[in-house]
Design an enzyme around this catalytic site. Sequence first.
Site, PDB file in Angstrom:
ATOM      1  N   ILE A  69       0.831  -1.205   0.000  1.00 38.27           N
ATOM      2  CA  ILE A  69       0.000   0.000   0.000  1.00 38.27           C
ATOM      3  C   ILE A  69       0.865   1.255   0.000  1.00 38.27           C
ATOM      4  O   ILE A  69       0.506   2.282  -0.599  1.00 38.27           O
ATOM      5  CB  ILE A  69      -0.975   0.009   1.202  1.00 38.27           C
ATOM      6  CG1 ILE A  69      -2.030   1.115   1.032  1.00 38.27           C
ATOM      7  CG2 ILE A  69      -0.235   0.153   2.514  1.00 38.27           C
ATOM      8  CD1 ILE A  69      -2.969   0.903  -0.121  1.00 38.27           C
ATOM      9  N   SER A  72      11.032  -0.134   8.682  1.00 40.60           N
ATOM     10  CA  SER A  72      10.351  -1.344   8.232  1.00 40.60           C
ATOM     11  C   SER A  72      11.289  -2.524   8.422  1.00 40.60           C
ATOM     12  O   SER A  72      12.510  -2.389   8.268  1.00 40.60           O
ATOM     13  CB  SER A  72       9.957  -1.213   6.758  1.00 40.60           C
ATOM     14  OG  SER A  72       9.195  -2.326   6.328  1.00 40.60           O
ATOM     15  N   ARG A  73      10.714  -3.672   8.739  1.00 38.97           N
ATOM     16  CA  ARG A  73      11.557  -4.860   8.935  1.00 38.97           C
ATOM     17  C   ARG A  73      12.272  -5.258   7.649  1.00 38.97           C
ATOM     18  O   ARG A  73      13.399  -5.747   7.687  1.00 38.97           O
ATOM     19  CB  ARG A  73      10.712  -6.018   9.442  1.00 38.97           C
ATOM     20  CG  ARG A  73      10.249  -5.891  10.885  1.00 38.97           C
ATOM     21  CD  ARG A  73       9.457  -7.100  11.314  1.00 38.97           C
ATOM     22  NE  ARG A  73       8.258  -7.272  10.486  1.00 38.97           N
ATOM     23  CZ  ARG A  73       7.463  -8.337  10.530  1.00 38.97           C
ATOM     24  NH1 ARG A  73       7.762  -9.344  11.336  1.00 38.97           N
ATOM     25  NH2 ARG A  73       6.388  -8.401   9.771  1.00 38.97           N
ATOM     26  N   LYS A 116      -5.979   2.821   7.411  1.00 38.56           N
ATOM     27  CA  LYS A 116      -7.211   2.164   7.848  1.00 38.56           C
ATOM     28  C   LYS A 116      -7.003   0.656   7.943  1.00 38.56           C
ATOM     29  O   LYS A 116      -6.180   0.111   7.183  1.00 38.56           O
ATOM     30  CB  LYS A 116      -8.368   2.527   6.915  1.00 38.56           C
ATOM     31  CG  LYS A 116      -8.264   1.921   5.501  1.00 38.56           C
ATOM     32  CD  LYS A 116      -8.839   0.520   5.438  1.00 38.56           C
ATOM     33  CE  LYS A 116      -8.465  -0.181   4.174  1.00 38.56           C
ATOM     34  NZ  LYS A 116      -8.831  -1.609   4.177  1.00 38.56           N
ATOM     35  N   ASP A 150     -11.564  -5.970   6.396  1.00 39.26           N
ATOM     36  CA  ASP A 150     -10.484  -5.102   5.929  1.00 39.26           C
ATOM     37  C   ASP A 150     -10.942  -4.308   4.707  1.00 39.26           C
ATOM     38  O   ASP A 150     -10.798  -3.075   4.682  1.00 39.26           O
ATOM     39  CB  ASP A 150      -9.230  -5.909   5.623  1.00 39.26           C
ATOM     40  CG  ASP A 150      -8.093  -5.041   5.122  1.00 39.26           C
ATOM     41  OD1 ASP A 150      -7.482  -4.337   5.937  1.00 39.26           O
ATOM     42  OD2 ASP A 150      -7.817  -5.061   3.901  1.00 39.26           O
TER      43      ASP A 150
END
Length: 308
Positions: free
Chosen positions: A14, A36-37, A90, A168
């Site tokens: 996203i 971020s991993r 969201k 979702d």
Amino acid sequence: MSPINLAIVGVGKIVRDQHLPSIAKDADFKLVATASRHGTVEGINSYTTIEAMLDAEPSIDAVSLCMPPQYRYEAAYKALVAGKHVFLEKPPGATLSEVADLEALAAKQGASLFASWHSRYAPAVEAAKAFLASTTIKSVHVIWKEDVRHWHPNQEWIWQAGGLGVFDPGINALSIVTHILPRPIFITEAVLEFPENRDAPIAADIHFRNADGLPVRAEFDWRQTGKQSWDIVAETAAGEMVLAEGGAKLSINGTLTFAETEQEYPSLYRRFAEIIKAGKSDVDLAPLRHVADAFMLGKRKFVEAFHD
């Protein structure tokens, strides 16, 4: 005014599809760091944890949190305590109570918190809201059906507790419905279909009413193949209204009356900049409340196992 120094936490699909292009075109923001991993953004300072990023980048003004909702509260809490403005993808969190706590913390810290609902910014949504306000609504039918294998391939978090399953995408529909209807609606009954090997539903059939008895039905399903369905149909005294393609097109009595190019995420970032400059927050929990109510009131129906 100098651009708002922005960081992103959770560099996934996203972010690459929507956030990065929108930020690049928005003069109000300058992307300065990511955490971020696994994901990184070329040319931008990257860290593997939000703690490391906040420690190393004191110039950050705001943070967009784009990790799964089960992990968002802890990151948002740390960002707000550090005095950063926070954009919540969201759904804004895994529970209502944690988002309410973040809203209170943001007020205490003098920071802006934004619970973003991108589908509300679909181009035809405001036109649909205006039309419904001008007439008497007789019934509403929401059909939100898509192929989870296409949109969320091998994403295990959405099937875990707190991942919301079919809600979702379904919460996108709820974010539109709660915005365009003149009066609040309440769930009266629901059936949630759970694959026997998953902790979250794959389909839901939900019935609502408002204080005037207006019937509203929402059908969510993640097993759709072929053409995807993101439609809201309202029967009214002025005829049938169809808000189609996730809010991109509006038709009245079969005549297309409104259609424009999708600009949802650019609109979200414009709104985020607006509330930061105004020193306020924008946290509407109505869509998430309906999801919580569906789990509280809904009957569970177990269906065959689902495999990607």
